[in-house]
Design a protein around this motif. Sequence first.
Motif, PDB file in Angstrom:
ATOM      1  N   MET A 199       0.828  -1.198   0.000  1.00 50.86           N
ATOM      2  CA  MET A 199       0.000   0.000   0.000  1.00 50.86           C
ATOM      3  C   MET A 199       0.867   1.255   0.000  1.00 50.86           C
ATOM      4  O   MET A 199       1.807   1.379   0.803  1.00 50.86           O
ATOM      5  CB  MET A 199      -0.912   0.000   1.218  1.00 50.86           C
ATOM      6  CG  MET A 199      -1.874  -1.178   1.282  1.00 50.86           C
ATOM      7  SD  MET A 199      -3.157  -1.085   0.002  1.00 50.86           S
ATOM      8  CE  MET A 199      -4.019   0.389   0.531  1.00 50.86           C
ATOM      9  N   ALA A 200       0.544   2.184  -0.880  1.00 56.09           N
ATOM     10  CA  ALA A 200       1.245   3.472  -0.940  1.00 56.09           C
ATOM     11  C   ALA A 200       0.456   4.480  -0.096  1.00 56.09           C
ATOM     12  O   ALA A 200      -0.434   5.177  -0.593  1.00 56.09           O
ATOM     13  CB  ALA A 200       1.371   3.946  -2.378  1.00 56.09           C
ATOM     14  N   GLU A 201       0.774   4.516   1.183  1.00 52.18           N
ATOM     15  CA  GLU A 201       0.086   5.440   2.081  1.00 52.18           C
ATOM     16  C   GLU A 201       0.691   6.842   1.943  1.00 52.18           C
ATOM     17  O   GLU A 201       1.874   7.004   1.663  1.00 52.18           O
ATOM     18  CB  GLU A 201       0.192   4.947   3.524  1.00 52.18           C
ATOM     19  CG  GLU A 201      -0.442   3.569   3.737  1.00 52.18           C
ATOM     20  CD  GLU A 201      -0.297   3.085   5.165  1.00 52.18           C
ATOM     21  OE1 GLU A 201       0.370   3.799   5.943  1.00 52.18           O
ATOM     22  OE2 GLU A 201      -0.834   2.012   5.488  1.00 52.18           O
ATOM     23  N   ARG A 202      -0.118   7.849   2.189  1.00 54.12           N
ATOM     24  CA  ARG A 202       0.333   9.238   2.062  1.00 54.12           C
ATOM     25  C   ARG A 202      -0.442  10.119   3.036  1.00 54.12           C
ATOM     26  O   ARG A 202      -1.553   9.777   3.444  1.00 54.12           O
ATOM     27  CB  ARG A 202       0.135   9.716   0.625  1.00 54.12           C
ATOM     28  CG  ARG A 202      -1.243   9.419   0.080  1.00 54.12           C
ATOM     29  CD  ARG A 202      -1.274   9.508  -1.422  1.00 54.12           C
ATOM     30  NE  ARG A 202      -2.432   8.806  -1.971  1.00 54.12           N
ATOM     31  CZ  ARG A 202      -2.705   8.742  -3.256  1.00 54.12           C
ATOM     32  NH1 ARG A 202      -1.900   9.316  -4.130  1.00 54.12           N
ATOM     33  NH2 ARG A 202      -3.765   8.081  -3.678  1.00 54.12           N
ATOM     34  N   PRO A 203       0.114  11.261   3.398  1.00 55.85           N
ATOM     35  CA  PRO A 203      -0.578  12.167   4.334  1.00 55.85           C
ATOM     36  C   PRO A 203      -1.839  12.745   3.716  1.00 55.85           C
ATOM     37  O   PRO A 203      -2.013  12.760   2.490  1.00 55.85           O
ATOM     38  CB  PRO A 203       0.464  13.257   4.598  1.00 55.85           C
ATOM     39  CG  PRO A 203       1.764  12.704   4.129  1.00 55.85           C
ATOM     40  CD  PRO A 203       1.451  11.747   3.038  1.00 55.85           C
ATOM     41  N   ALA A 204      -2.699  13.207   4.580  1.00 64.16           N
ATOM     42  CA  ALA A 204      -3.940  13.826   4.106  1.00 64.16           C
ATOM     43  C   ALA A 204      -3.617  15.078   3.291  1.00 64.16           C
ATOM     44  O   ALA A 204      -2.762  15.890   3.666  1.00 64.16           O
ATOM     45  CB  ALA A 204      -4.829  14.174   5.297  1.00 64.16           C
TER      46      ALA A 204
ATOM     47  N   LEU B 284       0.564  -2.172 -10.920  1.00 65.20           N
ATOM     48  CA  LEU B 284       0.394  -0.886 -10.242  1.00 65.20           C
ATOM     49  C   LEU B 284      -1.057  -0.445 -10.380  1.00 65.20           C
ATOM     50  O   LEU B 284      -1.566  -0.270 -11.495  1.00 65.20           O
ATOM     51  CB  LEU B 284       1.327   0.162 -10.847  1.00 65.20           C
ATOM     52  CG  LEU B 284       1.362   1.534 -10.160  1.00 65.20           C
ATOM     53  CD1 LEU B 284       1.827   1.400  -8.724  1.00 65.20           C
ATOM     54  CD2 LEU B 284       2.257   2.496 -10.940  1.00 65.20           C
ATOM     55  N   HIS B 285      -1.727  -0.279  -9.237  1.00 64.36           N
ATOM     56  CA  HIS B 285      -3.138   0.106  -9.240  1.00 64.36           C
ATOM     57  C   HIS B 285      -3.291   1.628  -9.297  1.00 64.36           C
ATOM     58  O   HIS B 285      -2.337   2.381  -9.105  1.00 64.36           O
ATOM     59  CB  HIS B 285      -3.835  -0.463  -8.008  1.00 64.36           C
ATOM     60  CG  HIS B 285      -3.890  -1.962  -8.000  1.00 64.36           C
ATOM     61  ND1 HIS B 285      -4.777  -2.689  -8.773  1.00 64.36           N
ATOM     62  CD2 HIS B 285      -3.153  -2.871  -7.303  1.00 64.36           C
ATOM     63  CE1 HIS B 285      -4.599  -3.981  -8.543  1.00 64.36           C
ATOM     64  NE2 HIS B 285      -3.611  -4.116  -7.663  1.00 64.36           N
ATOM     65  N   SER B 286      -4.528   2.054  -9.539  1.00 67.93           N
ATOM     66  CA  SER B 286      -4.803   3.485  -9.669  1.00 67.93           C
ATOM     67  C   SER B 286      -4.553   4.261  -8.375  1.00 67.93           C
ATOM     68  O   SER B 286      -4.288   5.464  -8.413  1.00 67.93           O
ATOM     69  CB  SER B 286      -6.250   3.695 -10.134  1.00 67.93           C
ATOM     70  OG  SER B 286      -7.155   3.101  -9.213  1.00 67.93           O
ATOM     71  N   ASN B 287      -4.625   3.577  -7.232  1.00 72.35           N
ATOM     72  CA  ASN B 287      -4.319   4.243  -5.964  1.00 72.35           C
ATOM     73  C   ASN B 287      -2.826   4.200  -5.640  1.00 72.35           C
ATOM     74  O   ASN B 287      -2.404   4.495  -4.528  1.00 72.35           O
ATOM     75  CB  ASN B 287      -5.115   3.626  -4.822  1.00 72.35           C
ATOM     76  CG  ASN B 287      -4.778   2.153  -4.604  1.00 72.35           C
ATOM     77  OD1 ASN B 287      -4.001   1.550  -5.360  1.00 72.35           O
ATOM     78  ND2 ASN B 287      -5.364   1.567  -3.572  1.00 72.35           N
TER      79      ASN B 287
ATOM     80  N   PHE C 156      11.149  -3.015  -0.046  1.00 70.65           N
ATOM     81  CA  PHE C 156      10.630  -2.238  -1.172  1.00 70.65           C
ATOM     82  C   PHE C 156      10.438  -0.796  -0.705  1.00 70.65           C
ATOM     83  O   PHE C 156      10.285  -0.527   0.484  1.00 70.65           O
ATOM     84  CB  PHE C 156       9.298  -2.815  -1.663  1.00 70.65           C
ATOM     85  CG  PHE C 156       9.384  -4.222  -2.161  1.00 70.65           C
ATOM     86  CD1 PHE C 156       9.435  -4.485  -3.520  1.00 70.65           C
ATOM     87  CD2 PHE C 156       9.419  -5.293  -1.277  1.00 70.65           C
ATOM     88  CE1 PHE C 156       9.505  -5.788  -3.997  1.00 70.65           C
ATOM     89  CE2 PHE C 156       9.489  -6.591  -1.734  1.00 70.65           C
ATOM     90  CZ  PHE C 156       9.538  -6.841  -3.097  1.00 70.65           C
ATOM     91  N   SER C 157      10.440   0.131  -1.676  1.00 75.95           N
ATOM     92  CA  SER C 157      10.211   1.537  -1.339  1.00 75.95           C
ATOM     93  C   SER C 157       9.373   2.191  -2.421  1.00 75.95           C
ATOM     94  O   SER C 157       9.419   1.794  -3.594  1.00 75.95           O
ATOM     95  CB  SER C 157      11.540   2.289  -1.190  1.00 75.95           C
ATOM     96  OG  SER C 157      12.143   2.500  -2.451  1.00 75.95           O
ATOM     97  N   VAL C 158       8.588   3.183  -2.006  1.00 76.38           N
ATOM     98  CA  VAL C 158       7.826   3.997  -2.935  1.00 76.38           C
ATOM     99  C   VAL C 158       8.120   5.461  -2.612  1.00 76.38           C
ATOM    100  O   VAL C 158       8.047   5.886  -1.454  1.00 76.38           O
ATOM    101  CB  VAL C 158       6.314   3.703  -2.854  1.00 76.38           C
ATOM    102  CG1 VAL C 158       5.768   3.870  -1.442  1.00 76.38           C
ATOM    103  CG2 VAL C 158       5.553   4.566  -3.839  1.00 76.38           C
ATOM    104  N   LEU C 159       8.483   6.205  -3.623  1.00 74.08           N
ATOM    105  CA  LEU C 159       8.769   7.634  -3.493  1.00 74.08           C
ATOM    106  C   LEU C 159       7.648   8.409  -4.161  1.00 74.08           C
ATOM    107  O   LEU C 159       7.361   8.202  -5.354  1.00 74.08           O
ATOM    108  CB  LEU C 159      10.106   7.981  -4.147  1.00 74.08           C
ATOM    109  CG  LEU C 159      10.438   9.469  -4.271  1.00 74.08           C
ATOM    110  CD1 LEU C 159      10.559  10.109  -2.886  1.00 74.08           C
ATOM    111  CD2 LEU C 159      11.703   9.666  -5.083  1.00 74.08           C
ATOM    112  N   LEU C 160       7.003   9.290  -3.414  1.00 74.57           N
ATOM    113  CA  LEU C 160       5.897  10.105  -3.911  1.00 74.57           C
ATOM    114  C   LEU C 160       6.297  11.576  -3.863  1.00 74.57           C
ATOM    115  O   LEU C 160       6.916  12.026  -2.899  1.00 74.57           O
ATOM    116  CB  LEU C 160       4.639   9.880  -3.072  1.00 74.57           C
ATOM    117  CG  LEU C 160       4.146   8.438  -2.905  1.00 74.57           C
ATOM    118  CD1 LEU C 160       2.932   8.401  -1.980  1.00 74.57           C
ATOM    119  CD2 LEU C 160       3.842   7.804  -4.241  1.00 74.57           C
ATOM    120  N   VAL C 161       5.933  12.296  -4.892  1.00 72.27           N
ATOM    121  CA  VAL C 161       6.160  13.743  -4.955  1.00 72.27           C
ATOM    122  C   VAL C 161       4.825  14.404  -5.265  1.00 72.27           C
ATOM    123  O   VAL C 161       4.132  14.014  -6.220  1.00 72.27           O
ATOM    124  CB  VAL C 161       7.202  14.108  -6.032  1.00 72.27           C
ATOM    125  CG1 VAL C 161       7.375  15.624  -6.110  1.00 72.27           C
ATOM    126  CG2 VAL C 161       8.528  13.437  -5.736  1.00 72.27           C
TER     127      VAL C 161
END
Length: 282
Positions: free
Chosen positions: A36-41, A82-85, A101-106
């Motif tokens: 899951m690619a969690e992210r802040p609100a 890779l899903h849409s979320n 594993f790692s996911v980088l979000l910008v």
Amino acid sequence: MAVRSAWTLFLWEALFPVVVTSVQVQGQVGGSALLMAERPAGFQVREAIWRCLWPSEELLATFFRDSLETLYHSRFLGRAQLHSNLSLELRPLQSGDSGNFSVLLVDKEGRAWTQTLQLKVYDVVPRPVVQVFIATSGDAQPPKTCQVFLSCWAPNISDITYSWRREGTLDLGVEPSGLFVDRQLLRVSLGPGDKGVAYSCIVSNPVSWDLATITPWESCHREAAQGRASYKDALLVAVPVLLLLLLAGISAWRCGPCSGKKKDVCADQVAPETENPLVGLP
């Protein structure tokens, strides 16, 4: 375009402050794992990149300008989606897929968010094998009791735990004092009142479990029956041998009177019978 996006994200990670979170994910061989690619609100993702960090760093999937890309050549090629979320699904899992594993979000404001995930893939637990060993009873053993050792073993498996439960009672657990060898060996004392009591060995890991159930008193009864059968077999062999020895002794006793001087008496009794036909000849 996808390669340029990846290099752009690497630069974001190197030049701007990054917030890192870490989670653990579990899966089983043949199943699937969802990273899951969690992210802040309020974090509106503009670009994203998924990487495998161990045993070697590999690019798995990217998101750039509303385009999802998972066609990178890696050991997960054909098994990563890779899903849409922006969550990454891996299936079917293999035993060698465990790793980091790692996911980088910008986001659209230039803030970077990195999340690391540790995937642990477990084998599916097979059905355990339970064996019954009957302890030899001595004179001090109370009558009509049976000391039993139950051995439990799951073949070709690691990262598992063993536990036992007594079926048919309110308290399903067993006393720790009767457990040995990392709970793989259980010692119980059975009596006539335990004929229907069953014990189950439960083998489990964090993602699967299985069990095997056995009624130990049946083995005690079978052991006793085998003992009686062996005793009867011994009699069947011993009695004919004794009869043969007895017959041989009787034959030797009957031949005994024909030895020594008594042998001449027997010969004298036989001689007249052989000479009678010659009487009266000229």
